[in-house]
Design a protein around this motif. Structure first.
Motif, PDB file in Angstrom:
ATOM      1  N   ARG A  83       0.826  -1.205   0.000  1.00 22.28           N
ATOM      2  CA  ARG A  83       0.000   0.000   0.000  1.00 22.28           C
ATOM      3  C   ARG A  83       0.860   1.256   0.000  1.00 22.28           C
ATOM      4  NH1 ARG A  83      -2.847  -1.378   3.956  1.00 22.28           N
ATOM      5  NH2 ARG A  83      -1.763  -0.181   5.566  1.00 22.28           N
ATOM      6  N   GLU A  84       2.014   1.206   0.649  1.00 24.24           N
ATOM      7  CA  GLU A  84       2.918   2.358   0.685  1.00 24.24           C
ATOM      8  C   GLU A  84       3.766   2.467  -0.582  1.00 24.24           C
ATOM      9  OE1 GLU A  84       5.182   1.967   4.238  1.00 24.24           O
ATOM     10  OE2 GLU A  84       3.485   2.392   5.574  1.00 24.24           O
ATOM     11  N   GLY A  85       3.617   1.510  -1.487  1.00 22.48           N
ATOM     12  CA  GLY A  85       4.332   1.564  -2.758  1.00 22.48           C
ATOM     13  C   GLY A  85       5.798   1.209  -2.678  1.00 22.48           C
TER      14      GLY A  85
ATOM     15  N   GLN B 221       8.523  -2.061 -15.281  1.00 19.57           N
ATOM     16  CA  GLN B 221       7.796  -3.295 -15.585  1.00 19.57           C
ATOM     17  C   GLN B 221       6.284  -3.113 -15.424  1.00 19.57           C
ATOM     18  OE1 GLN B 221       9.788  -5.798 -16.773  1.00 19.57           O
ATOM     19  NE2 GLN B 221       7.859  -6.620 -17.492  1.00 19.57           N
ATOM     20  N   GLY B 222       5.778  -2.023 -16.000  1.00 20.28           N
ATOM     21  CA  GLY B 222       4.346  -1.764 -15.969  1.00 20.28           C
ATOM     22  C   GLY B 222       3.872  -0.928 -14.804  1.00 20.28           C
ATOM     23  N   ARG B 223       4.725  -0.732 -13.792  1.00 18.99           N
ATOM     24  CA  ARG B 223       4.322   0.028 -12.604  1.00 18.99           C
ATOM     25  C   ARG B 223       4.780   1.474 -12.737  1.00 18.99           C
ATOM     26  NH1 ARG B 223       1.037  -2.844  -9.180  1.00 18.99           N
ATOM     27  NH2 ARG B 223       2.333  -4.522  -9.989  1.00 18.99           N
ATOM     28  N   LEU B 224       3.857   2.418 -12.578  1.00 21.23           N
ATOM     29  CA  LEU B 224       4.212   3.828 -12.531  1.00 21.23           C
ATOM     30  C   LEU B 224       4.774   4.138 -11.157  1.00 21.23           C
ATOM     31  CD1 LEU B 224       1.037   5.340 -14.254  1.00 21.23           C
ATOM     32  CD2 LEU B 224       3.238   4.789 -15.315  1.00 21.23           C
ATOM     33  N   VAL B 225       5.877   4.891 -11.109  1.00 21.93           N
ATOM     34  CA  VAL B 225       6.508   5.199  -9.829  1.00 21.93           C
ATOM     35  C   VAL B 225       6.750   6.700  -9.745  1.00 21.93           C
ATOM     36  CG1 VAL B 225       7.573   2.923  -9.616  1.00 21.93           C
ATOM     37  CG2 VAL B 225       8.836   4.767 -10.718  1.00 21.93           C
ATOM     38  N   ASP B 226       6.785   7.212  -8.502  1.00 21.76           N
ATOM     39  CA  ASP B 226       7.023   8.637  -8.304  1.00 21.76           C
ATOM     40  C   ASP B 226       8.510   8.919  -8.181  1.00 21.76           C
ATOM     41  OD1 ASP B 226       7.751   7.935  -5.707  1.00 21.76           O
ATOM     42  OD2 ASP B 226       5.870   8.605  -4.808  1.00 21.76           O
TER      43      ASP B 226
ATOM     44  N   SER C   8      10.343   9.292  -5.738  1.00 21.50           N
ATOM     45  CA  SER C   8      11.019   8.556  -4.664  1.00 21.50           C
ATOM     46  C   SER C   8      11.039   7.058  -4.931  1.00 21.50           C
ATOM     47  CB  SER C   8      10.338   8.824  -3.312  1.00 21.50           C
ATOM     48  OG  SER C   8       9.055   8.213  -3.266  1.00 21.50           O
ATOM     49  N   GLY C   9      10.547   6.641  -6.100  1.00 27.47           N
ATOM     50  CA  GLY C   9      10.566   5.234  -6.466  1.00 27.47           C
ATOM     51  C   GLY C   9       9.362   4.433  -6.016  1.00 27.47           C
ATOM     52  N   ARG C  10       8.423   5.069  -5.312  1.00 30.30           N
ATOM     53  CA  ARG C  10       7.244   4.354  -4.818  1.00 30.30           C
ATOM     54  C   ARG C  10       6.216   4.158  -5.936  1.00 30.30           C
ATOM     55  NH1 ARG C  10       6.301   4.781   1.116  1.00 30.30           N
ATOM     56  NH2 ARG C  10       8.144   5.748   2.043  1.00 30.30           N
ATOM     57  N   ALA C  11       5.589   2.998  -5.953  1.00 31.15           N
ATOM     58  CA  ALA C  11       4.576   2.702  -6.956  1.00 31.15           C
ATOM     59  C   ALA C  11       3.334   3.550  -6.711  1.00 31.15           C
ATOM     60  CB  ALA C  11       4.212   1.225  -6.903  1.00 31.15           C
TER      61      ALA C  11
END
Length: 342
Positions: free
Chosen positions: A36-38, A308-313, A315-318
């Motif tokens: 949940r925290e990505g 790999q399909g995941r959008l990240v901010d 800071s690297g969090r999904a």
């Protein structure tokens, strides 16, 4: 927790808990907080290691500086683009792109990517063989008994044998997309999302994993690990020694990906490092162990936009998902201009 799921991404929570010395319920609750925290997530990647028909390309994109962030965000919406990164060196934006075959890859490169507004130029490096990919990279070691337990649990799941490629029907593509969003999705959840029976879903998932059309993997926000610096090296080595060179390179713990390329330089490796300074220490270690290897170029990742399909901010969090789909080109391409022969 993350290390355990890197070894066995779809293992039952009871096995994950047993490996960590906690209950399965506690393991599931802790993972849900991390997810949940990505900070980490379970997904699936196309099984490009096994099936040569599929095509993988690393694409260097040049653009005006003011367009970098906007362009990266736009490219991250393309289903065939696995990863989008902003880099130093000879690429403003660096893409990892996959397609079902070379024809589909050519269609993406020539008929779509070249028409995206803001792109000044592109250079595509087609992979010829992938010797190591990120699903086998581990954060840190667990106790040996825990690793053995997790490996037994992983090997008991569908996916160990290689039954060869499967035909990617619309139903299989939909399941592949859902597993890219959540690599631990249950058969019940997949059945509810697709309208299929749980029995059919189980059969389809087993086919995708056993054929290694999909590879389950656990990804982590690099910026929150001890190795936040990601570097791509383009490497020259004797062609006749590619396989042996790749085997030696993948023994370096820092290296997550190793591939040969249909370009010059002929090899590419990706490493996660503690600091930028460590880049040269790794180079020295490689040249000492492999004196015939020459590192011709480097790209340091400044920011990852999609992994790999995941959008990240930043800071690297999904933050979201654009499901990977390499089998069905859903992008709209410019219609060819009609030229009169008169």
């Amino acid at each position: 927790m993350i290390s355990a799921l890197q070894i066995a991404p779809r293992a039952p929570w009871s096995d994950i808990g047993a490996a960590l010395g906690i209950s399965g319920i506690t393991a599931a609750r802790r993972w849900e907080r991390v997810r949940r925290e990505g900070l980490a997530w379970v997904t699936t990647a196309p099984g490009l290691v096994r099936h040569g028909a599929q095509s993988l390309a690393y694409i260097e994109v040049d653009c005006p500086p003011a367009r970098r962030n906007t362009l990266a965000a736009e490219l991250s919406r393309h289903p065939m683009v696995l990863t989008v990164e902003l880099t130093t060196g000879n690429a403003d934006v660096f893409l990892t792109t996959a397609a079902a075959n070379l024809t589909a890859m050519s269609h993406y490169l020539l008929d779509h990517l070249s028409h995206v507004e803001g792109i000044v130029s592109t250079r595509a490096r087609l992979a010829t063989h992938i010797f190591a990919e990120a699903s086998h990279w581990r954060l840190s070691g667990l106790e040996r008994d825990a690793v053995r337990l997790l490996e037994r649990s992983r090997d008991a799941q569908p996916g160990a044998p290689d039954d060869g490629p499967v035909e990617m029907t619309a139903q299989l593509q939909r399941i592949a997309e859902l597993l890219n969003e959540d690599g631990r999705a249950s058969y019940t959840a997949l059945a509810a999302a697709t309208g299929m029976s749980a029995t059919s879903v189980r059969r389809y998932v087993h086919a995708l994993l056993r054929s290694r059309t999909l590879l389950p993997r656990t990804d982590v926000a690099a910026e929150h690990t001890a190795t936040p610096v990601q570097v791509y090296f383009f490497v020259d080595a004797p062609v006749a020694e590619y396989a042996e060179t790749a085997k030696s390179l993948t023994k370096f713990r820092e290296i997550r990906v190793c591939a040969t390329l249909a370009s010059s330089p002929g090899m590419m490796i990706c490493a996660w490092l503690h600091t930028v300074e460590e880049l040269h220490r790794l180079e020295v270690a490689i040249s000492t162990r492999l004196p015939k290897v020459h590192i011709a170029d480097r790209l340091v990742v400044l920011r990852t936009v999609k992994r790999q399909g995941r959008l990240v901010d930043s800071s690297g969090r999904a933050t979201g998902t654009v499901p990977v789909n390499i089998w069905d080109d859903r992008l709209e391409h410019p219609a060819p201009a009609l030229v009169s022969l008169e």
